[in-house]
Design a protein around this motif. Structure first.
Motif, short mmCIF file in Angstrom:
data_model
loop_
_atom_site.label_atom_id
_atom_site.label_comp_id
_atom_site.label_asym_id
_atom_site.label_seq_id
_atom_site.Cartn_x
_atom_site.Cartn_y
_atom_site.Cartn_z
N THR A 180 0.83 -1.20 0.00
CA THR A 180 0.00 0.00 0.00
C THR A 180 0.86 1.25 0.00
OG1 THR A 180 -1.75 -1.17 1.19
CG2 THR A 180 -1.85 1.23 1.19
N THR A 181 1.98 1.23 0.72
CA THR A 181 2.89 2.37 0.74
C THR A 181 3.40 2.67 -0.66
OG1 THR A 181 3.58 1.86 3.01
CG2 THR A 181 5.03 3.27 1.71
N VAL A 182 3.83 1.64 -1.37
CA VAL A 182 4.35 1.84 -2.73
C VAL A 182 3.22 2.27 -3.67
CG1 VAL A 182 5.46 0.74 -4.70
CG2 VAL A 182 6.24 0.22 -2.38
N ASP A 183 2.04 1.68 -3.52
CA ASP A 183 0.89 2.06 -4.36
C ASP A 183 0.56 3.54 -4.19
OD1 ASP A 183 0.65 -0.49 -5.34
OD2 ASP A 183 -1.05 -1.05 -4.05
N ARG A 184 0.61 4.05 -2.99
CA ARG A 184 0.30 5.45 -2.74
C ARG A 184 1.31 6.36 -3.42
NH1 ARG A 184 0.32 6.94 3.08
NH2 ARG A 184 -0.75 8.83 2.37
N VAL A 185 2.57 5.96 -3.39
CA VAL A 185 3.62 6.75 -4.04
C VAL A 185 3.41 6.77 -5.55
CG1 VAL A 185 6.09 6.81 -4.53
CG2 VAL A 185 5.30 6.35 -2.20
N VAL A 186 3.11 5.62 -6.12
CA VAL A 186 2.88 5.53 -7.57
C VAL A 186 1.66 6.35 -7.97
CG1 VAL A 186 2.28 3.97 -9.46
CG2 VAL A 186 4.03 3.30 -7.79
N ALA A 187 0.60 6.26 -7.18
CA ALA A 187 -0.63 7.01 -7.48
C ALA A 187 -0.40 8.51 -7.39
CB ALA A 187 -1.75 6.59 -6.53
N ASP A 188 0.60 8.92 -6.65
CA ASP A 188 0.91 10.33 -6.49
C ASP A 188 1.77 10.88 -7.64
OD1 ASP A 188 0.63 12.67 -4.77
OD2 ASP A 188 2.80 12.50 -4.42
N GLY A 189 2.09 10.02 -8.60
CA GLY A 189 2.81 10.51 -9.77
C GLY A 189 4.30 10.22 -9.79
N TRP A 190 4.70 9.15 -9.08
CA TRP A 190 6.12 8.81 -9.01
C TRP A 190 6.35 7.38 -9.50
CZ3 TRP A 190 9.35 12.70 -7.56
CH2 TRP A 190 8.78 13.77 -6.86
N THR A 191 7.51 7.15 -10.09
CA THR A 191 7.91 5.81 -10.50
C THR A 191 9.14 5.38 -9.71
OG1 THR A 191 7.08 6.10 -12.76
CG2 THR A 191 8.76 4.40 -12.41
N PRO A 192 9.04 4.30 -8.94
CA PRO A 192 10.23 3.80 -8.24
C PRO A 192 11.23 3.22 -9.25
CG PRO A 192 8.20 3.00 -7.21
CD PRO A 192 7.81 3.57 -8.54
N VAL A 193 12.48 3.65 -9.16
CA VAL A 193 13.53 3.11 -10.01
C VAL A 193 14.55 2.30 -9.21
CG1 VAL A 193 13.27 4.89 -11.77
CG2 VAL A 193 14.86 5.27 -9.88
N HIS A 194 14.42 2.34 -7.89
CA HIS A 194 15.23 1.50 -7.02
C HIS A 194 14.57 1.52 -5.65
CE1 HIS A 194 18.67 -0.67 -5.46
NE2 HIS A 194 18.78 0.20 -4.48
N GLY A 195 14.75 0.45 -4.91
CA GLY A 195 14.18 0.40 -3.57
C GLY A 195 14.96 -0.54 -2.67
N HIS A 196 14.79 -0.33 -1.38
CA HIS A 196 15.44 -1.21 -0.40
C HIS A 196 14.53 -1.34 0.82
CE1 HIS A 196 18.56 -3.12 2.02
NE2 HIS A 196 18.23 -2.30 3.00
N VAL A 197 14.22 -2.57 1.17
CA VAL A 197 13.49 -2.86 2.40
C VAL A 197 14.51 -3.32 3.44
CG1 VAL A 197 11.75 -4.31 3.50
CG2 VAL A 197 11.39 -3.47 1.16
N SER A 198 14.57 -2.62 4.55
CA SER A 198 15.56 -2.96 5.58
C SER A 198 15.37 -4.41 6.05
CB SER A 198 15.44 -2.01 6.77
OG SER A 198 15.81 -0.70 6.40
N THR A 199 16.48 -5.11 6.16
CA THR A 199 16.45 -6.50 6.59
C THR A 199 16.25 -6.59 8.10
OG1 THR A 199 18.84 -6.60 6.96
CG2 THR A 199 18.05 -7.09 4.72
N ARG A 200 15.94 -7.78 8.56
CA ARG A 200 15.84 -7.99 10.01
C ARG A 200 17.16 -7.64 10.67
NH1 ARG A 200 12.75 -7.25 13.54
NH2 ARG A 200 11.13 -8.59 12.64
N GLY A 201 18.28 -7.98 10.03
CA GLY A 201 19.58 -7.66 10.59
C GLY A 201 19.78 -6.16 10.73
N GLU A 202 19.37 -5.39 9.72
CA GLU A 202 19.52 -3.94 9.78
C GLU A 202 18.61 -3.33 10.85
OE1 GLU A 202 20.62 -2.25 5.42
OE2 GLU A 202 18.78 -3.44 5.51
N LEU A 203 17.39 -3.83 10.91
CA LEU A 203 16.45 -3.32 11.91
C LEU A 203 16.95 -3.59 13.33
CD1 LEU A 203 13.24 -4.55 10.10
CD2 LEU A 203 13.69 -2.15 10.63
N ASP A 204 17.41 -4.81 13.56
CA ASP A 204 17.90 -5.16 14.89
C ASP A 204 19.18 -4.40 15.23
OD1 ASP A 204 15.78 -6.84 15.26
OD2 ASP A 204 16.93 -8.71 15.15
N ALA A 205 20.09 -4.30 14.26
CA ALA A 205 21.36 -3.61 14.51
C ALA A 205 21.14 -2.16 14.90
CB ALA A 205 22.26 -3.71 13.28
#
Length: 271
Positions: A180-205
């Motif tokens: 839904t987060t990505v859908d809202r961004v796209v609906a607002d007139g943006w095209t994602p050309v790269h993305g990163h979802v933080s891993t469990r390791g990054e979140l915990d660290a």
């Protein structure tokens, strides 16, 4: 000790104030930074005119860690940062001087939402600072005002990776899920050309670094009048993370370009 001081101690060992490791930060900047020859005429300049070099803006820059890393790798880059924390900006200026990039960095002490740029920017960054604008879409609207034609936005936002507990919602509010987060961004007139979802390791660290740095400071300064407060804060925050939101909190970074009006894909197909 006030909240700003506590935040400064908490991020001593994790200067990027988001759950991202160094490799992820580097990849995001690689995808987001202007890809010209670096000697002028970035994405927002006419090809070959050489009149305006690559320009990057960070809205809610804090200690300007994103900008400092970009400036250190791009000798012809110029950057500006905006933040309400004078303490953070002082630290940023000190570090910029140490790195020898201070002549290419301008810092503004003001609300990011009130900032008015003189010239457009090839890249606008706002990672973990959407609260300063009242949410994700208002942040993107602010970024759009500062963006040069063909420029990019690097934005970081929280989302619910799983159904949150009432305590987690109480801390972070009504976040969307990832799709839904990505859908809202796209609906607002943006095209994602790269993305990163933080891993469990990054979140915990990130969490261990923040609350561990606070606890270490308190234990290292037992005579300080604030030591007990800081140690209690570290314990409370660690407990809230482990018992409240560790299993449901997620963090997303997107590199975005504006979707052309004529493309026919301005609105998400899920709407």
């Amino acid at each position: 000790m006030n909240r700003e001081q506590i935040s400064g101690i908490a991020h001593t060992g994790h200067p990027i104030k988001a759950p991202l490791d160094d490799d992820s930060v580097g990849r995001l900047l690689e995808h987001a930074l202007p890809r010209g020859d670096g000697r002028g005429g970035g994405r927002g300049s006419a090809p070959g005119n050489g009149q305006r070099g690559e320009r990057v803006l960070d809205l809610g820059c804090g200690t300007a860690e994103w900008l400092l890393r970009a400036l250190s790798t791009r000798p012809h880059l110029h950057a500006e940062g905006v933040d309400v924390s004078e303490v953070a900006l002082i630290q940023a200026r000190r570090e910029a001087s140490r790195l020898g990039v201070d002549e290419r960095l301008v810092l503004h002490h003001r609300e990011a939402a009130d900032f008015v740029a003189v010239e457009p920017f090839d890249l606008v960054i706002s990672v973990g600072a959407t609260h300063a604008f009242g949410g994700l879409l208002p942040t993107l609207a602010a970024a759009r005002k500062h963006l040069a034609p063909g420029g990019r936005v690097l934005i970081g936002e929280s989302f619910w990776d799983r159904t949150p507990s009432p305590a987690a919602v109480g801390m972070f509010g009504d976040l969307d899920d990832l799709a839904t987060t990505v859908d809202r961004v796209v609906a607002d007139g943006w095209t994602p050309v790269h993305g990163h979802v933080s891993t469990r390791g990054e979140l915990d660290a990130y969490e261990w670094a923040c609350w561990g740095s606070l606890a270490s400071w308190a234990l290292d300064h037992p005579a300080d009048p604030a030591a007990a407060q800081v140690l209690e804060t570290a314990g409370t925050q660690r407990s809230q993370w482990l018992h409240g939101y560790r299993d449901s909190f997620g963090f997303l970074c997107l590199v975005l370009r504006e979707t052309p009006e004529t493309s026919g894909i301005r609105v998400s197909g899920n709407e």
